[in-house]
Design a protein around this motif. Structure first.
Motif: not given
Ligand SMILES: C[S@@+](CC[C@H](N)C(=O)[O-])C[C@H]1O[C@@H](n2cnc3c(N)ncnc32)[C@H](O)[C@@H]1O
Length: 248
Positions: A23-34, A138-147
């Protein structure tokens, strides 16, 4: 243009990253090889049939701790001389735009997403270049912070945002929060868009927006306005003091 920035996320929930990949900006950045984004599933590095990756904390305490030997195997599966390793933890340094801009210069960032009581400190001491927190909660995991970190860093890479101006006008870029934004309709729930914004007078609009930025920053982030204090004019300083005195 920069070389492609590779993000790897070590996680127990690799599917969580699929949403931003698609989705969105990240998906575009992946598609555009950035950028490139890959998830590493910690259980794939487990050495036991039940694919356990955690164990009881030594010395007592709540929650399970992620084992350092399994974590190390996962780290070494992707680490190279340019890998910059970040451990996500509430006890880390608080993430901000300046850190994101520095990270945007890296070639490969490995994000260690914790779960339960987090990673064994020894593997963190051995491999982590930076311990980062996304805020005092405190969140339950580091995935949301990583994103959050991937998204913020990607916004500073050339070509990711369609319009380069848009990140320069964002909050924090000049030390202040962004001025409130309006669109059509001109009247909503009896509230009108400020008249000056229709004037076409760019100088007056810029003055109005700066005052709004100062007001919002003084109200919501007194810590930021104090950091920015020396850059305010005498008139702007007394405007801030008036806001603080009125308590509004
Ligand atoms: C339940 S938390 C562990 C919290 C740990 N017991 C403490 O009090 O510091 C599980 C994982 O979520 C992640 N996490 C939680 N809150 C975070 C925050 N504010 N910033 C970054 N990561 C966070 C970390 O990766 C952490 O290892």
């Amino acid at each position: 243009m920069n070389e492609k920035l590779r993000f790897s996320a070590l996680t127990l929930f690799p599917e969580m990253f699929e949403t931003i990949k698609n989705e969105g900006v990240i998906a575009r950045a992946i598609k555009n090889n950035i950028i490139m984004l890959e998830s590493l599933y910690l259980r794939d590095f487990s050495d036991n049939v039940r694919k356990n990756v955690d164990d009881h904390p030594i010395g007592g305490g709540d929650g399970m701790v992620l084992r350092p030997d399994i974590t190390e195997k996962a780290i070494l599966s992707v680490k190279n001389e340019s890998t910059y390793i970040i451990n996500l933890t509430p006890s880390g340094k608080i993430f901000n735009n300046q850190i994101a801009k520095d990270l945007a210069q890296k070639k490969h960032i490995l994000l260690l997403c914790g779960r339960y009581a987090g990673y064994d400190m020894r593997v963190i001491n051995k491999y982590s270049h930076l311990n980062l927190s996304v805020g005092d909660f405190v969140l339950s995991g580091g995935e949301l912070p990583a994103m959050c970190i991937i998204d913020t860093v990607a916004r500073f890479l050339p070509g990711v945002l369609g319009n380069k101006i848009s990140s320069q006008q964002d909050s924090f870029e000049n030390g202040l929060l962004e001025a409130p934004q309006y669109t059509h309709p001109e009247t909503f729930s009896e509230m009108k868009v400020p008249e000056i914004l229709f004037s076409g007078n760019h100088k007056k609009i810029a003055e109005f927006n700066r005052k709004e930025q100062i007001k919002l920053t003084a109200q919501n982030r007194p810590d930021l306005i104090l950091q920015y204090w020396d850059s305010l004019s005498r008139q702007e300083k007394s405007f801030v003091e008036k806001i603080w005195k009125s308590g509004k």
